[in-house]
Design a protein around this motif. Structure first.
Motif, PDB file in Angstrom:
ATOM      1  N   GLU A 114      27.803  35.110  41.394  1.00 23.45           N
ATOM      2  CA  GLU A 114      28.005  35.103  42.685  1.00 23.45           C
ATOM      3  C   GLU A 114      27.827  33.904  43.438  1.00 23.45           C
ATOM      4  OE1 GLU A 114      25.956  36.988  47.059  1.00 23.45           O
ATOM      5  OE2 GLU A 114      25.328  37.547  45.089  1.00 23.45           O
ATOM      6  N   ASN A 115      28.940  33.391  44.107  1.00 21.35           N
ATOM      7  CA  ASN A 115      28.905  32.141  44.755  1.00 21.35           C
ATOM      8  C   ASN A 115      29.262  30.967  43.702  1.00 21.35           C
ATOM      9  OD1 ASN A 115      28.329  33.139  47.557  1.00 21.35           O
ATOM     10  ND2 ASN A 115      26.037  32.996  46.990  1.00 21.35           N
ATOM     11  N   ARG A 116      29.595  31.132  42.739  1.00 23.40           N
ATOM     12  CA  ARG A 116      29.998  30.182  41.549  1.00 23.40           C
ATOM     13  C   ARG A 116      31.486  30.436  41.605  1.00 23.40           C
ATOM     14  NH1 ARG A 116      27.402  30.696  36.088  1.00 23.40           N
ATOM     15  NH2 ARG A 116      28.713  29.091  35.772  1.00 23.40           N
ATOM     16  N   VAL A 117      32.218  29.020  41.548  1.00 20.36           N
ATOM     17  CA  VAL A 117      33.799  29.087  41.091  1.00 20.36           C
ATOM     18  C   VAL A 117      33.915  29.151  39.686  1.00 20.36           C
ATOM     19  CG1 VAL A 117      35.773  27.639  41.589  1.00 20.36           C
ATOM     20  CG2 VAL A 117      34.032  27.738  43.275  1.00 20.36           C
ATOM     21  N   TYR A 162      45.265  36.433  37.061  1.00 13.10           N
ATOM     22  CA  TYR A 162      45.798  36.701  38.232  1.00 13.10           C
ATOM     23  C   TYR A 162      46.265  38.104  38.563  1.00 13.10           C
ATOM     24  CZ  TYR A 162      49.069  37.139  42.364  1.00 13.10           C
ATOM     25  OH  TYR A 162      49.712  37.173  43.322  1.00 13.10           O
ATOM     26  N   ALA A 163      46.755  38.638  37.512  1.00 11.98           N
ATOM     27  CA  ALA A 163      47.249  40.023  37.788  1.00 11.98           C
ATOM     28  C   ALA A 163      45.790  41.217  37.840  1.00 11.98           C
ATOM     29  CB  ALA A 163      48.136  40.753  36.377  1.00 11.98           C
ATOM     30  N   HIS A 164      45.131  40.802  37.042  1.00 13.94           N
ATOM     31  CA  HIS A 164      43.676  41.586  37.034  1.00 13.94           C
ATOM     32  C   HIS A 164      43.098  41.521  38.310  1.00 13.94           C
ATOM     33  CE1 HIS A 164      43.641  43.368  33.153  1.00 13.94           C
ATOM     34  NE2 HIS A 164      43.818  42.121  32.460  1.00 13.94           N
ATOM     35  N   ILE A 165      42.832  40.302  38.831  1.00 11.81           N
ATOM     36  CA  ILE A 165      42.364  39.848  40.141  1.00 11.81           C
ATOM     37  C   ILE A 165      43.015  40.711  41.135  1.00 11.81           C
ATOM     38  CG2 ILE A 165      41.879  38.072  41.991  1.00 11.81           C
ATOM     39  CD1 ILE A 165      39.783  37.861  39.854  1.00 11.81           C
ATOM     40  N   LYS A 166      44.246  40.547  41.127  1.00 10.92           N
ATOM     41  CA  LYS A 166      45.160  41.129  42.313  1.00 10.92           C
ATOM     42  C   LYS A 166      44.987  42.801  42.158  1.00 10.92           C
ATOM     43  CE  LYS A 166      49.971  41.836  43.643  1.00 10.92           C
ATOM     44  NZ  LYS A 166      51.210  41.686  43.370  1.00 10.92           N
ATOM     45  N   ASN A 167      45.048  43.333  41.079  1.00 11.19           N
ATOM     46  CA  ASN A 167      44.700  44.901  40.767  1.00 11.19           C
ATOM     47  C   ASN A 167      43.399  44.834  41.205  1.00 11.19           C
ATOM     48  OD1 ASN A 167      47.278  45.263  40.124  1.00 11.19           O
ATOM     49  ND2 ASN A 167      46.659  45.363  37.936  1.00 11.19           N
ATOM     50  N   LEU A 168      42.209  44.446  41.005  1.00  8.06           N
ATOM     51  CA  LEU A 168      40.856  44.569  41.373  1.00  8.06           C
ATOM     52  C   LEU A 168      40.865  44.544  42.809  1.00  8.06           C
ATOM     53  CD1 LEU A 168      37.703  45.465  40.705  1.00  8.06           C
ATOM     54  CD2 LEU A 168      37.688  42.969  40.365  1.00  8.06           C
ATOM     55  N   LYS A 169      41.152  43.488  43.332  1.00  6.58           N
ATOM     56  CA  LYS A 169      41.270  43.247  44.948  1.00  6.58           C
ATOM     57  C   LYS A 169      41.818  44.577  45.801  1.00  6.58           C
ATOM     58  CE  LYS A 169      41.509  39.403  46.985  1.00  6.58           C
ATOM     59  NZ  LYS A 169      42.109  38.047  47.595  1.00  6.58           N
ATOM     60  N   ARG A 170      43.037  44.888  45.197  1.00  3.02           N
ATOM     61  CA  ARG A 170      43.765  46.007  45.971  1.00  3.02           C
ATOM     62  C   ARG A 170      42.921  47.319  45.807  1.00  3.02           C
ATOM     63  NH1 ARG A 170      46.301  49.795  43.384  1.00  3.02           N
ATOM     64  NH2 ARG A 170      46.753  48.637  41.564  1.00  3.02           N
ATOM     65  N   LYS A 171      42.360  47.722  44.562  1.00  5.30           N
ATOM     66  CA  LYS A 171      41.542  48.814  44.391  1.00  5.30           C
ATOM     67  C   LYS A 171      40.474  48.831  45.499  1.00  5.30           C
ATOM     68  CE  LYS A 171      43.405  50.079  40.014  1.00  5.30           C
ATOM     69  NZ  LYS A 171      43.032  50.204  38.282  1.00  5.30           N
ATOM     70  N   LEU A 172      39.729  47.541  45.497  1.00  7.98           N
ATOM     71  CA  LEU A 172      38.636  47.744  46.517  1.00  7.98           C
ATOM     72  C   LEU A 172      39.015  47.525  47.672  1.00  7.98           C
ATOM     73  CD1 LEU A 172      36.394  44.708  44.477  1.00  7.98           C
ATOM     74  CD2 LEU A 172      36.305  47.262  44.282  1.00  7.98           C
ATOM     75  N   ASP A 208      35.984  42.013  51.540  1.00  9.75           N
ATOM     76  CA  ASP A 208      36.939  41.183  50.669  1.00  9.75           C
ATOM     77  C   ASP A 208      36.024  40.290  50.341  1.00  9.75           C
ATOM     78  OD1 ASP A 208      38.863  39.909  49.852  1.00  9.75           O
ATOM     79  OD2 ASP A 208      39.447  38.857  51.658  1.00  9.75           O
ATOM     80  N   TYR A 209      35.329  40.487  48.941  1.00  8.77           N
ATOM     81  CA  TYR A 209      34.369  39.584  48.481  1.00  8.77           C
ATOM     82  C   TYR A 209      35.203  38.368  47.335  1.00  8.77           C
ATOM     83  CZ  TYR A 209      31.091  43.075  50.117  1.00  8.77           C
ATOM     84  OH  TYR A 209      30.516  44.099  51.052  1.00  8.77           O
ATOM     85  N   ILE A 210      36.283  38.786  46.937  1.00  6.70           N
ATOM     86  CA  ILE A 210      36.830  38.012  45.916  1.00  6.70           C
ATOM     87  C   ILE A 210      37.653  36.833  46.632  1.00  6.70           C
ATOM     88  CG2 ILE A 210      38.590  37.664  43.859  1.00  6.70           C
ATOM     89  CD1 ILE A 210      37.666  40.746  43.242  1.00  6.70           C
ATOM     90  N   LYS A 211      37.268  35.488  46.557  1.00 11.79           N
ATOM     91  CA  LYS A 211      37.870  34.480  47.421  1.00 11.79           C
ATOM     92  C   LYS A 211      38.888  33.489  46.370  1.00 11.79           C
ATOM     93  CE  LYS A 211      35.681  35.951  50.991  1.00 11.79           C
ATOM     94  NZ  LYS A 211      36.436  36.671  52.101  1.00 11.79           N
ATOM     95  N   SER A 212      40.016  33.458  46.693  1.00 11.21           N
ATOM     96  CA  SER A 212      40.811  32.482  45.750  1.00 11.21           C
ATOM     97  C   SER A 212      40.236  31.025  46.161  1.00 11.21           C
ATOM     98  CB  SER A 212      42.163  32.619  46.029  1.00 11.21           C
ATOM     99  OG  SER A 212      42.610  33.983  45.544  1.00 11.21           O
ATOM    100  N   ILE A 213      40.092  30.108  45.450  1.00 14.97           N
ATOM    101  CA  ILE A 213      39.625  28.711  45.474  1.00 14.97           C
ATOM    102  C   ILE A 213      40.895  28.159  45.077  1.00 14.97           C
ATOM    103  CG2 ILE A 213      38.075  27.009  45.581  1.00 14.97           C
ATOM    104  CD1 ILE A 213      36.995  29.569  46.618  1.00 14.97           C
ATOM    105  N   TYR A 214      41.552  27.489  46.001  1.00 11.66           N
ATOM    106  CA  TYR A 214      42.966  26.661  45.734  1.00 11.66           C
ATOM    107  C   TYR A 214      42.695  25.643  44.547  1.00 11.66           C
ATOM    108  CZ  TYR A 214      47.378  24.255  45.934  1.00 11.66           C
ATOM    109  OH  TYR A 214      48.544  23.754  45.697  1.00 11.66           O
ATOM    110  N   GLY A 215      43.440  25.529  43.640  1.00  8.86           N
ATOM    111  CA  GLY A 215      43.372  24.756  42.502  1.00  8.86           C
ATOM    112  C   GLY A 215      42.254  24.948  41.559  1.00  8.86           C
ATOM    113  N   LEU A 216      41.335  25.784  41.919  1.00  7.63           N
ATOM    114  CA  LEU A 216      40.180  25.936  41.063  1.00  7.63           C
ATOM    115  C   LEU A 216      40.037  27.223  40.234  1.00  7.63           C
ATOM    116  CD1 LEU A 216      37.529  23.824  43.152  1.00  7.63           C
ATOM    117  CD2 LEU A 216      38.626  23.210  41.234  1.00  7.63           C
ATOM    118  N   GLY A 217      40.110  28.239  41.061  1.00  6.97           N
ATOM    119  CA  GLY A 217      39.877  29.482  40.518  1.00  6.97           C
ATOM    120  C   GLY A 217      39.283  30.627  41.395  1.00  6.97           C
TER     121      GLY A 217
END
Length: 225
Positions: free
Chosen positions: A165-168, A193-203, A210-219
């Protein structure tokens, strides 16, 4: 969850690797000290299973290297060599547990699961984060007390995000966690990206925050706002 098995008895190593793989762990195997140190230097593991008697050296040398590198991987010594002095030296060098050969694979699994819970989730079988409840042993996820349809890989990803949590977390770190050293052989990490997208959608579909944040250029980062 990702494990490293350091064992020079091929038959035993293959039986452990097969068993743990069937229990949905990623289990990499090396048979000597040189390969083990190379793996430990490059990768992080949830748990390292370490035999003390290797063909090219002593397992204690590997423990010393892990300590020197300030690694936080959990370590279980698996060895036929049992004396009080051996146990004390192992624990003093940073080992978390000691399992004597021969052992039942079910006991090894229980030790691994217990160690990972202690390291990442304060010993709990149930990982709770606000409206999310994850049963680590049953491999089920509830959101607002309703079980959601989720794959074991997505559960592993969810646990990895919450534990950090809170780590990029970079795409490569997530890929490595989900696929082990096989991640190095992939042309890209689009599957992350596919797993992140599916997990975000199911949650989201389960009315989860909305706890999963995309950090541009990092992860990605798991963050509670």
């Amino acid at each position: 969850m990702k494990l490293l098995l350091i064992e020079d008895e091929k038959e035993l190593a293959l039986s452990i690797q097969t068993y743990l793989t069937h229990k949905h762990f990623i289990c990499e195997w090396v048979a000597n000290k040189i390969d083990a140190i190379q793996k430990i230097t490059v990768y992080d593991y949830d748990c390292i299973l370490l035999d003390l008697m290797l063909t090219d050296g002593n397992g204690f040398d590997i423990l010393k290297e892990i300590k020197k590198q300030h690694k936080t991987d959990g370590i279980i010594i698996i060895s036929a060599k049992e004396t009080l002095e051996t146990r004390i030296e192992g624990f003093n060098l940073g080992a978390d547990d000691f399992l004597i050969k021969p052992f039942h694979l079910a006991e090894l699994l229980a030790r691994v699961q217990a160690l990972i819970r202690r390291k990442n989730f304060k010993g709990n079988n149930i990982v709770a984060f606000n409206e999310i409840n994850i049963d680590v042993l049953a491999k089920t996820v509830k959101v607002n007390n309703i079980i959601i349809d989720i794959t074991k890989t997505e559960i592993d990803l969810l646990l990895y995000l919450i534990a950090n949590e809170n780590r990029v977390l970079s795409k490569s770190a997530i890929a490595e966690h989900l696929s082990g050293d096989m991640a190095d052989m992939l042309d890209n990490h689009d599957f992350v990206y596919a797993h992140i997208k599916n997990l975000k959608r199911k949650l989201h579909d389960a009315a989860c925050g909305d706890y999963i944040k995309s950090i541009y250029g990092l992860g990605y980062k798991w963050k509670h706002e």
